[in-house]
Design a protein around this motif. Structure first.
Motif, PDB file in Angstrom:
ATOM      1  N   ALA A   2      22.328 -27.596   9.540  1.00  0.00           N
ATOM      2  CA  ALA A   2      21.379 -26.977  10.469  1.00  0.00           C
ATOM      3  C   ALA A   2      20.901 -25.626   9.942  1.00  0.00           C
ATOM      4  O   ALA A   2      21.620 -24.931   9.229  1.00  0.00           O
ATOM      5  N   GLY A  36      14.393 -33.539  14.309  1.00  0.00           N
ATOM      6  CA  GLY A  36      15.382 -32.562  13.875  1.00  0.00           C
ATOM      7  C   GLY A  36      15.564 -31.368  14.782  1.00  0.00           C
ATOM      8  O   GLY A  36      16.422 -30.517  14.533  1.00  0.00           O
ATOM      9  N   ILE A  38      16.869 -28.969  17.585  1.00  0.00           N
ATOM     10  CA  ILE A  38      18.117 -28.826  18.333  1.00  0.00           C
ATOM     11  C   ILE A  38      17.931 -27.882  19.513  1.00  0.00           C
ATOM     12  O   ILE A  38      18.282 -28.224  20.637  1.00  0.00           O
ATOM     13  N   SER A  58      17.903 -29.460  12.490  1.00  0.00           N
ATOM     14  CA  SER A  58      19.011 -30.122  11.808  1.00  0.00           C
ATOM     15  C   SER A  58      18.961 -29.979  10.299  1.00  0.00           C
ATOM     16  O   SER A  58      19.994 -30.082   9.640  1.00  0.00           O
ATOM     17  N   GLU A  59      17.772 -29.727   9.748  1.00  0.00           N
ATOM     18  CA  GLU A  59      17.672 -29.574   8.300  1.00  0.00           C
ATOM     19  C   GLU A  59      16.443 -28.743   7.918  1.00  0.00           C
ATOM     20  O   GLU A  59      15.480 -28.648   8.682  1.00  0.00           O
ATOM     21  N   GLN A 102      24.400 -27.382  17.040  1.00  0.00           N
ATOM     22  CA  GLN A 102      24.537 -28.837  16.987  1.00  0.00           C
ATOM     23  C   GLN A 102      24.121 -29.424  18.322  1.00  0.00           C
ATOM     24  O   GLN A 102      24.235 -28.786  19.361  1.00  0.00           O
ATOM     25  N   CYS A 103      23.676 -30.670  18.269  1.00  0.00           N
ATOM     26  CA  CYS A 103      23.339 -31.371  19.516  1.00  0.00           C
ATOM     27  C   CYS A 103      24.597 -31.752  20.256  1.00  0.00           C
ATOM     28  O   CYS A 103      25.615 -31.943  19.734  1.00  0.00           O
TER      29      CYS A 103
END
Length: 103
Positions: A2, A36, A38, A58-59, A102-103
């Motif tokens: 992330a 992606g 979050i 996420s990226e 994070q999710c």
């Protein structure tokens, strides 16, 4: 891994506060559907005319893709001086301070 995406820009003060809240409701919901995505913290400072957001994606590639699209979108809404930054997250220290990435 992330990443944090920071987007800041100059924005007309009359379009912030309640006007932004009401005018961006649909936009806020649509951001949740971005690949992606979050989380986001919306930022604004009426005194300085600055607005933007702190996002978690996420990226890196997905954050960059969103930044390109969103920069064009906010420019069309009247934003100027758009600054985009992407940062890696130091997860060990962030965990100590209850950061959510994070999710």
């Amino acid at each position: 891994m992330a990443v944090v995406l920071q987007i800041d820009f100059t924005f007309p003060a009359h379009m912030m506060g309640d006007a932004l809240t009401q005018g961006a409701l649909q936009l806020a919901h649509s951001i949740n559907e971005e690949p992606g995505f979050i989380s986001k913290i919306w930022t604004e400072n009426i005194r300085t005319g600055k607005a933007g957001g702190i996002y978690v994606f996420s990226e890196h590639a997905l954050a960059e893709r969103y930044a390109t699209m969103h920069s064009s979108r906010v420019a069309a809404m009247g934003a100027t001086d758009i600054v985009v930054k992407v940062f890696d997250i130091n997860t060990e220290l962030t965990d100590i301070n209850h950061g959510r990435y994070q999710c």
